[in-house]
Structures are given as structure tokens and as C-alpha cells.
Scaffold this active site. Sequence first.
Site, PDB file in Angstrom:
ATOM      1  N   GLU A 265      49.434  35.441  33.770  1.00  0.00           N
ATOM      2  CA  GLU A 265      50.111  36.686  33.427  1.00  0.00           C
ATOM      3  C   GLU A 265      51.575  36.369  33.123  1.00  0.00           C
ATOM      4  O   GLU A 265      52.364  36.091  34.024  1.00  0.00           O
ATOM      5  CB  GLU A 265      50.031  37.696  34.575  1.00  0.00           C
ATOM      6  CG  GLU A 265      50.748  39.000  34.258  1.00  0.00           C
ATOM      7  CD  GLU A 265      50.963  39.892  35.466  1.00  0.00           C
ATOM      8  OE1 GLU A 265      51.313  41.068  35.275  1.00  0.00           O
ATOM      9  OE2 GLU A 265      50.814  39.414  36.612  1.00  0.00           O
TER      10      GLU A 265
ATOM     11  N   ASP B 193      47.717  36.109  38.602  1.00  0.00           N
ATOM     12  CA  ASP B 193      48.673  37.203  38.715  1.00  0.00           C
ATOM     13  C   ASP B 193      50.089  36.632  38.807  1.00  0.00           C
ATOM     14  O   ASP B 193      50.305  35.583  39.422  1.00  0.00           O
ATOM     15  CB  ASP B 193      48.334  38.020  39.966  1.00  0.00           C
ATOM     16  CG  ASP B 193      49.194  39.253  40.118  1.00  0.00           C
ATOM     17  OD1 ASP B 193      49.246  40.060  39.172  1.00  0.00           O
ATOM     18  OD2 ASP B 193      49.800  39.425  41.196  1.00  0.00           O
TER      19      ASP B 193
END
Length: 628
Positions: free
Chosen positions: A370, A341
Site C-alpha cells: 500500500e 498495509d
Amino acid sequence: MSMPLFDCFNTEYKHPFGALRRGQPSMFNVRIPKSMQVSGLTLVMFRPGFKERFTELELQDETSEDKIYSCVYAPNYVGLHHYYFTGIIDGRRRYIKRRGASEGVFEGEELFQLTVFDENMFMPSFIRGGIMYQIFPDRFAKSGEKHENVPEDRVIRDDWYGTPLYRPDERGIVRNNDYFGGDLRGIIEKLPYIKSLGVTIIYLNPIFESHENHRYNTANYEKIDPMLGTEEDFVELCDKAHEMGIDIILDGVFSHTGADSIYFNKFGRYGENTGAYRDRNSPYFPWYSFIGYPDKYDSWWGISTLPNVNENNPEFTNYICGDDGILQKWIKLGARGWRLDVADELPDEFLDNLNQSVKKLGNDKIIYGEVWEDASNKESYGVRRRYLIGGQLDSVMNYPFKEAILNYVKYADGRLFVDSIMSILDHYPKPSIDMLMNFLSTHDTERALTRLGGEDVGWHDKDWQAERFLDGAQYLYGIALLKCAMVLQFFLPGIPCVYYGDEAGMEGYRDPFNRRCYPWGEENLDLVDFVRELGRVRHGTRAFERGEMRFIECDDKVCVFSRLDKITREAAIIFLNKSTRGHSFDLHSEHTSMMYDFKLAFERHGSGIHDGKITVAPFDYAVVYCKM
């Protein structure tokens, strides 16, 4: 039409195309009109912040329409490089720089980019040609089994098809504490369905103990969230998926924790005198940055429920990346890798340590990041990132492809589409390209069907978004466009990643409406079958594993491209017709002259190969397998 001076997308000018391994030689060719007098034509190559390197080009051919100058350059250093050409042209110093996406002209203002990556980078074989399926665990499937130790403050929903809660409470806080009951055993039960889509990898949004339904506010990295099941359930999921040829990757949230966590414990859930917020002597206290203890602290985007951690704190780094730390614990229990993330908020040193930890368990363990922009030249917090040059990420979530595909399908700008795709292919290392996570929707964006068929969300608030669905005409048009987008998603370089329910025709604007429950029993079965067909076609040739990409034709109505694997000598040509009329394509052209043994991957009524042409119906596609 005259040839450009240089074109970084064209192997007649730069060979090989794209990023280079360290030490790999590349040929650069520049074409100069015969009428011009040239001396000292030079390739200028440099890394930002480092000294320029000069390589003079020599005249190789003056018998063609233009004079061709060439040089060979072999980079010695990994990282981002920029380059341009300069020389004395007709008695004065002139520069050849980039205009548009790829062409070099005298009037150009932009530099060309060359990415140089570690010579030892490679793509693990298990992921080649794969298909990924992303699951938001609370909303995919529930087994109905009773789970122990579920906190009493959670709102348990019994209306599977209901709208997620989105309005703030009396204190103005959106709590995200309504749960629909999806769990790991529910996923286990649906593995045969997932396998029927051709899926080889499942990407799970966070599954660790957390006190909001998205679980991006980790409360305990060491435990499965009680509503999802147990550690034993996770092991069983990995084992049964693996038996079906499916691997599991997990979502790692390491830039912040939850305030409501065993580590921070702002609300006392984990005892009165534990956690950094309640105890300066807590072992977790050094993880966080307090500005005014205890209520003022650094948090993710200023959200007080998500206190930031100092990832390079030795104790935190060891907890996550150390031997038998969090990364290794869950890989040893069955995960094949991690998706990170907000990777751009993780410092380089932490990413280096993370990579070493994961790869210590085998180079077949993978790491995705990400990253919403071009990951090869990304800057974050004033630092030029080095995600894809070796030692950090294997690949990234491919937001540039997502935007290129959706915009092309909806707005029909063929040139912009080609330039967008080719720019990423030019900038990224080949091992990263072949495993790019290619999606059309995610838990952070509108559903692709809504984006393609509905009104733009614009500045509309959540009340407007909540119960807004496509009408009949919008839905039919949106499905037609979505099928076109999925064709590109499945056959462009990379790994198609289907966000759960996209294949079933799910709609939804932004969070949380893009996170509704999977519509079991109410699926668009035609679309599900279409995705299954795409999976069968993709698995039908090795050309989609790591085949080179070539655009043959692309305009506002049609897109034709090929994938060619020079190792296996397998190839595929993809014909997409996104117009309202049938279209015939010529199989034999200068781009397909090296191919033979043409064979349709599937046949439909009204389509087929006749007299060297292939006919494709409106809003449809065809794929031809062939040999090189």
C-alpha cells in the site's frame, strides 16, 4: 511546431522507454537547433548521495532539421537515478532539464528520473492479464451458518442494508464493533458470481482474529476471526477458488497490532497477567515501545488502540517472517501472496526479510504494498524507499492511476491525464507495471460512483456523509462516467482491481460508508453486465497481459490508446468517447500503420467499422483487436 530538445516519454529521444534493468543499455538522443554552436554536450547521471557520472554525446546526424547528439548509457547500480544534459552552447554553459512531465528545455528546473531495477525481477505468469476483486469480508456475503466462539461484546446486525455505525460512544470512542456477518463460506458460495466477472485473483481485507469490524487491529495472526469461520473454511475457499482459476491474496498488517490482542492485551481479554501491557516479562514486551509503562506507548498515528511494533525486533521478525512463520503458514494453507498495509511504515530491513520469506516458497508468490504516491521515488520518515528495484515489493496499489482516471473522467483535462499515466509508466519497472493493482475505489476512499456523480465530500462531517445518496440525475450521470472510468481501469497497463460492489453500482462516502454490504438482489444489473463485458474483452487478447502502452489521441472528450505485445504480435486499440455526442475515429493513422487484421472485440447497435472508421456512441467505448 518545433521538436523539443529532449523528451523522456518519446523513444526517438530515449530508447527503451522507462525504467531499465541493471546493465541494460539505453540510447539518449538530444536535438539542438542547427543555428547553435555546441561543444562538450554531456549526459550527467547520478544517484542521490553518490558521485555524478559523465557520458559525452557525439554528433550523429546534422542532415535533419536539427543536429542530433547521442550516447549510450548502461547503469551498473540499482536504485533511483537522476539525470540532465549540459554543454557549451553558443559560447556559454547551458543545462537541459525537465519542464512539465517529460520535455527537456534550456529553461527547465527539474531533473529527469531513471529507475534501475534488478535484472532478475519478473512478473509471475499466473497473474498476467488478470482481473482482481477486493472483498471487505464482513460486508460481502454471509452464509448464515452459526459460528463458534464469537465474543459477546460484538454488535451483530440483522439489517444487511443498514448504515454501519459511525458515531462515538459515551466516552467519545468509535468502536467499529458492529458486524453484518459476512464470512468465508459466504464468499465460497459467491465464487461462481465472482468468476462470471472474469476475476482471477481475490484480494481479501484482513481475516485474522480482531475485535473491530475492519480487522486492521490484529488480535491473533494465527487464527481466522471466529465470525468469518475457521482455518478449514479458509483452506476450502482457496481450494475451490483455485479450481475456478482464482487465487487468493491476504492483507498483512504488520506495522501495529491491536491493543486488544493476545500480544498486547490491554483490556485483559486474554487473561490477567499476559501480554505486553500487563506483563513486563511477556515474550511480546520487546515488540512494543513504552514511553511510560504501561499507559504511554508508541501507537499508529497516535491511536491508542493500535500500538506500534518494532518490526526489526528479532523475535517479531522471526514470528512473521521466519520459517513456518505467519507469512509462510497462510501461503502453505493456500494463499498466493500478500498485500501489505501501510508499506511506507515498514522499514527496509523488515521488507527485505518479508520478501525472502515469501519467495522462499516460490517466486510465483506475490507481494503488493500500500503506497499512495509514486512508489519509485517515495521518501518516508527521511528514508528514500527502494520498494520496486528488487527484493521487496513486486508491485503496489496504484493510487496515482486512480486519481488520474477519476479526475480525467470528471474534469476532462486530457493533457494532465496523459502526463500522469506516462510518468508512472516511465518510473516503474515493467514487471511491476504489468501487475499494478488498478482500482477506482477501496475501503479507504469514497466509492467511485459517489466521487464521480455526487457532491465533493470536502469538509463535510460523517453525519452529512452517512445517508447522502445520488439523486436520479446524479446517479445516471455518475453511472455513465463510471463506465468510462472502468474502461480505462481495465485496459491501461496493470491489473484492474474491482472493489466489491463497484460493479453493482454501490455508493458511499468515506469510511465506513464505503463499506456497506453488497446489495444482493438490488444490483445495477446493467453495470454488472458491463463489467462482465470488460472482463471478456480483456481476456480476449494477450495484448493486455504486458503490451506496451501508446496514446494515439487524448483530449477533453475522447481518449484513444493502444496496447502492443511485440512477443505475441497481438495488439488492441481502445476508443473511449466520454462526450455527449457520437464520435468517429480513423482506424488508419501513423500510429496504427504497423497493424492489420482489424476486428471489433464486440459490436453494439449503431457502432461498427465502416470505410476505415469506427463510430462510438456517447459515453461508450470500442476495442479493436489487431495484429502487428
